[in-house]
Design a protein around this motif. Structure first.
Motif, PDB file in Angstrom:
ATOM      1  N   MET A 179      15.611  41.247   8.493  1.00 16.51           N
ATOM      2  CA  MET A 179      15.724  40.025   7.805  1.00 16.51           C
ATOM      3  C   MET A 179      16.661  39.022   8.657  1.00 16.51           C
ATOM      4  N   ALA A 180      16.017  37.728   8.616  1.00 20.95           N
ATOM      5  CA  ALA A 180      16.743  36.692   9.499  1.00 20.95           C
ATOM      6  C   ALA A 180      17.887  36.354   8.966  1.00 20.95           C
ATOM      7  N   TYR A 181      18.997  35.887   9.863  1.00 18.91           N
ATOM      8  CA  TYR A 181      20.195  35.272   9.435  1.00 18.91           C
ATOM      9  C   TYR A 181      20.595  34.400  10.450  1.00 18.91           C
ATOM     10  N   LYS A 182      21.642  33.289   9.975  1.00 21.90           N
ATOM     11  CA  LYS A 182      22.043  32.191  10.864  1.00 21.90           C
ATOM     12  C   LYS A 182      23.011  32.801  11.951  1.00 21.90           C
ATOM     13  N   ARG A 183      22.586  32.456  13.166  1.00 21.29           N
ATOM     14  CA  ARG A 183      23.473  33.009  14.416  1.00 21.29           C
ATOM     15  C   ARG A 183      24.823  31.890  14.515  1.00 21.29           C
ATOM     16  N   GLU A 184      25.834  32.772  14.238  1.00 24.71           N
ATOM     17  CA  GLU A 184      27.103  32.110  14.297  1.00 24.71           C
ATOM     18  C   GLU A 184      27.578  31.839  15.612  1.00 24.71           C
TER      19      GLU A 184
ATOM     20  N   ASP B 215      41.980  36.669   2.016  1.00 29.13           N
ATOM     21  CA  ASP B 215      43.286  35.515   2.722  1.00 29.13           C
ATOM     22  C   ASP B 215      42.838  35.700   4.279  1.00 29.13           C
ATOM     23  N   GLN B 216      42.453  37.017   4.573  1.00 27.74           N
ATOM     24  CA  GLN B 216      42.249  37.043   6.116  1.00 27.74           C
ATOM     25  C   GLN B 216      40.854  36.154   6.391  1.00 27.74           C
ATOM     26  N   VAL B 217      39.845  36.486   5.547  1.00 29.58           N
ATOM     27  CA  VAL B 217      38.659  35.743   5.702  1.00 29.58           C
ATOM     28  C   VAL B 217      39.034  34.351   5.465  1.00 29.58           C
ATOM     29  N   ARG B 218      39.744  33.611   4.782  1.00 33.89           N
ATOM     30  CA  ARG B 218      40.045  32.429   4.670  1.00 33.89           C
ATOM     31  C   ARG B 218      40.594  31.950   6.033  1.00 33.89           C
ATOM     32  N   GLU B 219      41.665  32.965   6.642  1.00 33.72           N
ATOM     33  CA  GLU B 219      42.159  32.492   7.702  1.00 33.72           C
ATOM     34  C   GLU B 219      41.529  32.359   8.859  1.00 33.72           C
ATOM     35  N   VAL B 220      40.480  33.295   9.078  1.00 34.66           N
ATOM     36  CA  VAL B 220      39.627  33.247  10.360  1.00 34.66           C
ATOM     37  C   VAL B 220      38.756  32.037  10.117  1.00 34.66           C
ATOM     38  N   MET B 221      38.084  31.469   8.969  1.00 35.51           N
ATOM     39  CA  MET B 221      37.435  30.267   8.767  1.00 35.51           C
ATOM     40  C   MET B 221      38.069  29.126   9.270  1.00 35.51           C
ATOM     41  N   ARG B 222      39.316  29.272   8.639  1.00 36.14           N
ATOM     42  CA  ARG B 222      40.153  27.825   9.084  1.00 36.14           C
ATOM     43  C   ARG B 222      40.481  27.939  10.386  1.00 36.14           C
ATOM     44  N   TYR B 223      40.721  28.901  11.290  1.00 36.68           N
ATOM     45  CA  TYR B 223      40.899  29.024  12.542  1.00 36.68           C
ATOM     46  C   TYR B 223      39.675  28.323  13.395  1.00 36.68           C
ATOM     47  N   HIS B 224      38.575  28.834  12.906  1.00 39.10           N
ATOM     48  CA  HIS B 224      37.271  28.258  13.595  1.00 39.10           C
ATOM     49  C   HIS B 224      36.714  26.836  12.983  1.00 39.10           C
ATOM     50  N   HIS B 225      37.610  26.372  11.902  1.00 43.00           N
ATOM     51  CA  HIS B 225      37.210  24.968  11.485  1.00 43.00           C
ATOM     52  C   HIS B 225      36.083  24.981  10.707  1.00 43.00           C
ATOM     53  N   TYR B 226      35.985  25.631   9.810  1.00 45.31           N
ATOM     54  CA  TYR B 226      34.792  25.782   8.968  1.00 45.31           C
ATOM     55  C   TYR B 226      34.985  24.883   7.933  1.00 45.31           C
ATOM     56  N   ALA B 227      34.165  24.143   7.177  1.00 44.64           N
ATOM     57  CA  ALA B 227      34.146  23.379   6.068  1.00 44.64           C
ATOM     58  C   ALA B 227      34.862  24.114   4.951  1.00 44.64           C
TER      59      ALA B 227
ATOM     60  N   ILE C 237      28.203  37.859   4.429  1.00 45.37           N
ATOM     61  CA  ILE C 237      28.579  39.219   4.913  1.00 45.37           C
ATOM     62  C   ILE C 237      28.688  39.692   6.411  1.00 45.37           C
ATOM     63  N   LEU C 238      27.797  39.069   7.190  1.00 48.89           N
ATOM     64  CA  LEU C 238      27.811  39.415   8.550  1.00 48.89           C
ATOM     65  C   LEU C 238      29.116  38.804   9.185  1.00 48.89           C
ATOM     66  N   PHE C 239      29.390  37.450   8.643  1.00 49.47           N
ATOM     67  CA  PHE C 239      30.555  36.851   9.060  1.00 49.47           C
ATOM     68  C   PHE C 239      31.905  37.654   8.855  1.00 49.47           C
TER      69      PHE C 239
ATOM     70  N   TYR D  63      31.882  41.281   8.721  1.00 48.29           N
ATOM     71  CA  TYR D  63      32.049  42.156   9.630  1.00 48.29           C
ATOM     72  C   TYR D  63      32.304  42.053  10.984  1.00 48.29           C
ATOM     73  N   LYS D  64      31.415  40.847  11.302  1.00 50.05           N
ATOM     74  CA  LYS D  64      31.921  40.628  12.631  1.00 50.05           C
ATOM     75  C   LYS D  64      33.007  39.885  13.229  1.00 50.05           C
ATOM     76  N   PHE D  65      33.725  38.831  12.499  1.00 52.59           N
ATOM     77  CA  PHE D  65      34.743  38.120  12.690  1.00 52.59           C
ATOM     78  C   PHE D  65      35.991  38.560  12.098  1.00 52.59           C
ATOM     79  N   VAL D  66      35.948  38.993  10.908  1.00 49.86           N
ATOM     80  CA  VAL D  66      36.994  39.613  10.281  1.00 49.86           C
ATOM     81  C   VAL D  66      37.407  41.014  10.590  1.00 49.86           C
ATOM     82  N   LEU D  67      36.717  41.888  10.223  1.00 48.49           N
ATOM     83  CA  LEU D  67      36.620  43.144  10.207  1.00 48.49           C
ATOM     84  C   LEU D  67      36.425  43.853  11.646  1.00 48.49           C
ATOM     85  N   ASP D  68      35.993  42.866  12.570  1.00 49.37           N
ATOM     86  CA  ASP D  68      35.360  43.372  13.875  1.00 49.37           C
ATOM     87  C   ASP D  68      34.838  44.888  14.093  1.00 49.37           C
TER      88      ASP D  68
END
Length: 336
Positions: free
Chosen positions: A1-6, A21-33, A89-91, A93-98
């Protein structure tokens, strides 16, 4: 199944605490809208609840596939919505949970339905504008006259309007791309008058020491005083000041999109237009009428900000056809 490459490169480790809260922290670090942040956290929470509130570290490929299949089979979501859930979900596992998932996600896919866009004819557009007034009329005319998306219009800043060169610069459009589009000549006088009001409000708040506007974090660092300059102010500021959900600062944000959505829907109802009309309908109408006027499809593609011309080609299927001249075989039976 295709997904957007981060496009996030480095690994950022959030502080210990609640998962979301960890998800939000990581997303804000990388300047997500902030809208992306809200959407991703919603899908991650749905995924966890679907699997009995188990921690994602205890789950993996099978649970993800069951959840995505559930979205397609039981909730009947669109293909784009299913992909959005997968990206979230991919975000996680990859960027929050490593714990990057290298396996192919083999879920039941939602069917990508091909539907023609709703388009107003010139008469209906004119009737619509007769039943909308004030700032909402100006915004609606920009959607139609420049082919803007709803949030592209809402997020315009003073510096993005180029009267001399008759164009508008759309910043961070879909897929975070910038583009230029046409500034209708018939709107320029009204837009100049509107911006005088924006300037007056800005100067008043500047004198009161309250002039400040949101800037993306990278820009705020690069231009620390930009938030207190006129060119960075919103073209369509909100009526009231509000608290920024991230920084907790109280300032004047841009107008909320629901106001324009309601104004367009009410105008269509008053005009007696028996179609499902939304602000995006005006963008569809812009594209269709440009093609009907003989404009080059590649140029229209650029004005709309489409990555692929095939997306623009859908409007060729809703262009006006003289069905009276085309006729029907049923009409020929009387001549036999």
């Amino acid at each position: 199944m295709a997904y957007k490459r981060e496009h996030v490169k480095e690994r950022f480790r959030p502080k210990p605490g609640k998962l979301l809260d960890q998800v939000r922290e990581v997303m804000r670090y990388h300047h997500y809208a902030i809208r992306t942040e809200q959407t991703y956290t919603k899908w991650i929470l749905d995924y966890i609840r679907f699997n009995g509130t188990r921690h994602p570290q205890e789950m993996g490929k099978p649970e993800i596939e069951r959840f995505l299949s559930h979205l397609a089979v039981n909730r009947n979501v669109a293909a784009s919505t299913q992909n959005q859930a997968l990206n979230a979900i991919l975000f996680l596992y990859k960027f929050v949970l490593d714990m990057p998932l290298n396996d192919y996600i083999d879920a039941i896919r939602s069917k990508k339905q091909k539907r023609l866009p709703t388009v107003l004819n010139l008469s209906e557009v004119s009737q619509l504008f007769q039943h909308i007034s004030g700032t909402h009329e100006l915004m609606a005319k920009l959607l139609y006259g420049a082919g803007l998306r709803l949030m592209e219009c809402i997020r315009l800043r003073v510096k993005d309007i180029d009267f001399e060169n008759h164009h508008i610069i759309v910043r961070d459009g879909k897929s975070e791309k910038d583009r230029a589009t046409v500034l209708p000549k018939t709107l320029q006088e009204d837009l100049r008058f509107h911006l005088k009001g924006v300037q007056k409000l800005f100067e008043q708040e500047l004198a009161e020491g309250r002039a400040d506007v949101y800037l993306p974090q990278a820009l705020a660092k690069k231009y620390p005083g930009a938030g207190k300059s006129l060119i960075w102010q919103w073209v369509f500021p909100a009526k009231n000041r509000s608290k920024d959900p991230r920084t907790q600062k109280v300032r004047r944000h841009h107008a909320h999109e629901t106001g324009l959505q309601k104004a367009v829907a009410n105008a269509a109802k008053k005009a007696g237009i028996h179609k499902r009309v939304s602000p995006h309908t005006l963008r569809h109408s812009f594209a269709t009428h440009m093609l009907e006027a003989g404009k080059d499809i590649r140029r229209v593609q650029e004005l709309l900000g489409h990555a692929d011309v095939r997306t623009t080609m859908i409007y060729t299927h809703v262009m006006s056809v003289n069905f009276e001249t085309l006729g029907s075989p049923l009409d020929n039976l009387d001549s036999i």
